[in-house]
Enzyme design. Structure first.
Site, PDB file in Angstrom:
ATOM      1  CE1 TYR A  49      -4.204  -1.393  -0.220  1.00  0.00           C
ATOM      2  CE2 TYR A  49      -3.609  -2.699   1.707  1.00  0.00           C
ATOM      3  CZ  TYR A  49      -4.471  -2.427   0.667  1.00  0.00           C
ATOM      4  OH  TYR A  49      -5.604  -3.195   0.487  1.00  0.00           O
ATOM      5  CG  PHE A  57      -7.092   5.508   4.905  1.00  0.00           C
ATOM      6  CD1 PHE A  57      -6.529   4.447   4.225  1.00  0.00           C
ATOM      7  CD2 PHE A  57      -7.461   6.645   4.179  1.00  0.00           C
ATOM      8  CE1 PHE A  57      -6.328   4.492   2.852  1.00  0.00           C
ATOM      9  CE2 PHE A  57      -7.274   6.696   2.797  1.00  0.00           C
ATOM     10  CZ  PHE A  57      -6.704   5.620   2.137  1.00  0.00           C
ATOM     11  NE  ARG A  85     -10.550  -0.967  -8.642  1.00  0.00           N
ATOM     12  CZ  ARG A  85     -10.069  -0.336  -7.560  1.00  0.00           C
ATOM     13  NH1 ARG A  85      -9.258  -0.967  -6.717  1.00  0.00           N
ATOM     14  NH2 ARG A  85     -10.391   0.904  -7.318  1.00  0.00           N
ATOM     15  CB  THR A  91     -13.117   2.205  -2.143  1.00  0.00           C
ATOM     16  OG1 THR A  91     -12.363   2.126  -3.352  1.00  0.00           O
ATOM     17  CG2 THR A  91     -12.177   2.117  -0.958  1.00  0.00           C
ATOM     18  NE  ARG A 102     -13.768  -3.527  -1.584  1.00  0.00           N
ATOM     19  CZ  ARG A 102     -12.853  -2.789  -2.216  1.00  0.00           C
ATOM     20  NH1 ARG A 102     -13.226  -1.859  -3.084  1.00  0.00           N
ATOM     21  NH2 ARG A 102     -11.567  -2.979  -1.987  1.00  0.00           N
ATOM     22  CG  ASN A 112     -12.661  -2.583   1.702  1.00  0.00           C
ATOM     23  OD1 ASN A 112     -11.721  -3.241   2.133  1.00  0.00           O
ATOM     24  ND2 ASN A 112     -12.499  -1.549   0.890  1.00  0.00           N
ATOM     25  CG  HIS A 115      -6.076  -5.274  -3.095  1.00  0.00           C
ATOM     26  ND1 HIS A 115      -5.902  -3.917  -3.166  1.00  0.00           N
ATOM     27  CD2 HIS A 115      -5.256  -5.807  -4.053  1.00  0.00           C
ATOM     28  CE1 HIS A 115      -5.003  -3.639  -4.112  1.00  0.00           C
ATOM     29  NE2 HIS A 115      -4.595  -4.773  -4.658  1.00  0.00           N
TER      30      HIS A 115
HETATM   31  N1  UDP Z   1      -9.407   2.687   3.085  1.00  0.00           N
HETATM   32  C1  UDP Z   1      -9.818   3.112   4.337  1.00  0.00           C
HETATM   33  N2  UDP Z   1     -10.327   4.375   4.458  1.00  0.00           N
HETATM   34  C2  UDP Z   1     -10.429   5.220   3.403  1.00  0.00           C
HETATM   35  C3  UDP Z   1     -10.010   4.781   2.134  1.00  0.00           C
HETATM   36  C4  UDP Z   1      -9.497   3.498   2.012  1.00  0.00           C
HETATM   37  O1  UDP Z   1      -9.749   2.359   5.296  1.00  0.00           O
HETATM   38  O2  UDP Z   1     -10.910   6.355   3.572  1.00  0.00           O
HETATM   39  C5  UDP Z   1      -8.864   1.333   2.943  1.00  0.00           C
HETATM   40  C6  UDP Z   1      -9.864   0.366   2.319  1.00  0.00           C
HETATM   41  O3  UDP Z   1      -9.718  -0.903   2.959  1.00  0.00           O
HETATM   42  C7  UDP Z   1      -9.410   0.305   0.876  1.00  0.00           C
HETATM   43  C8  UDP Z   1      -7.899   0.427   1.039  1.00  0.00           C
HETATM   44  O4  UDP Z   1      -7.737   1.363   2.087  1.00  0.00           O
HETATM   45  O5  UDP Z   1      -9.818  -0.906   0.245  1.00  0.00           O
HETATM   46  C9  UDP Z   1      -7.154   0.893  -0.173  1.00  0.00           C
HETATM   47  O6  UDP Z   1      -7.724   2.092  -0.621  1.00  0.00           O
HETATM   48  P1  UDP Z   1      -7.990   2.337  -2.166  1.00  0.00           P
HETATM   49  O7  UDP Z   1      -8.356   3.775  -2.335  1.00  0.00           O
HETATM   50  O8  UDP Z   1      -6.844   1.825  -2.964  1.00  0.00           O
HETATM   51  O9  UDP Z   1      -9.324   1.475  -2.436  1.00  0.00           O
HETATM   52  P2  UDP Z   1      -9.524   0.101  -3.243  1.00  0.00           P
HETATM   53  O10 UDP Z   1      -8.582   0.130  -4.411  1.00  0.00           O
HETATM   54  O11 UDP Z   1      -9.238  -1.028  -2.289  1.00  0.00           O
HETATM   55  O12 UDP Z   1     -10.973   0.110  -3.656  1.00  0.00           O
HETATM   56 MG    MG Z   2      -6.543   0.456  -4.460  1.00  0.00          MG
END
Ligand code: UDP
Ligand code: MG
Length: 148
Positions: A49, A57, A85, A91, A102, A112, A115
């Site tokens: 990440y 976060f 996706r 997300t 989700r 959620n 990934h």
């Molecule tokens: N996340 C979180 N709070 C936020 C945004 C993201 O806890 O406000 C976490 C969530 O588990 C998310 C992960 O961080 O799946 C990675 O964020 P991303 O924006 O890459 O979302 P994704 O690609 O997983 O949809």
């Molecule tokens: Mg992501």
């Protein structure tokens, strides 16, 4: 063909959603090319990440990912990054459509369940990070029944 990296997060494993999630990708017609259960170190989760390291976060996200074993997978198929996706959903589960993983199985953004890589480039990077040993090169005999 295109590949994507998919990870069932610790909550998805604990809640017994592994079979259901694999089933959704399988039934769609995507091919499973890599699969393992792994508990990752903090430094590994931070690397996965890394793009989000400045976000508020980030610390909680890393704690979440190292809180239990995850299931790491590589799936292959036409447009699997974008379609993966869509199967996963938005997300924030509050915004994820019913019928998505989700949307069906999660409530909180920080729990959620799953990934999925957000681009072909990140799929390549994430697959190299999680599967340095490489993935399987098997070919499905069902191919002509899924692709015209
Ligand atoms: N996340 C979180 N709070 C936020 C945004 C993201 O806890 O406000 C976490 C969530 O588990 C998310 C992960 O961080 O799946 C990675 O964020 P991303 O924006 O890459 O979302 P994704 O690609 O997983 O949809
Ligand atoms: Mg992501």
């Amino acid at each position: 063909m295109e590949q994507t990296f998919i990870m069932i997060k610790p909550d998805g494993v604990q809640r017994g959603l592994v079979g259901e999630i694999i089933s959704r990708f399988e039934k769609k017609g995507f091919y499973l090319k890599g699969l393992k259960m792994v508990s990752v170190e903090r430094s590994f989760a931070e690397k996965h990440y890394a793009d989000l390291s400045a976000r508020p976060f980030f610390a909680g996200l890393v704690e979440y990912i190292i809180s239990g074993p995850v299931v790491a997978m590589v799936w292959e198929g036409k447009n699997v990054v974008v379609t993966g996706r869509k199967i996963i959903g938005a997300t924030n589960p509050a915004d994820s459509a019913p019928g998505t993983i989700r949307g069906d199985y999660a409530i909180m953004i920080g729990r959620n369940v799953i990934h999925g890589s957000d681009s072909i480039e990140s799929a390549r990077k994430e697959t190299a990070l999680w599967f340095p040993e490489g993935v399987s090169e098997w070919q499905s005999n069902l191919h002509p029944w899924i692709y015209e």
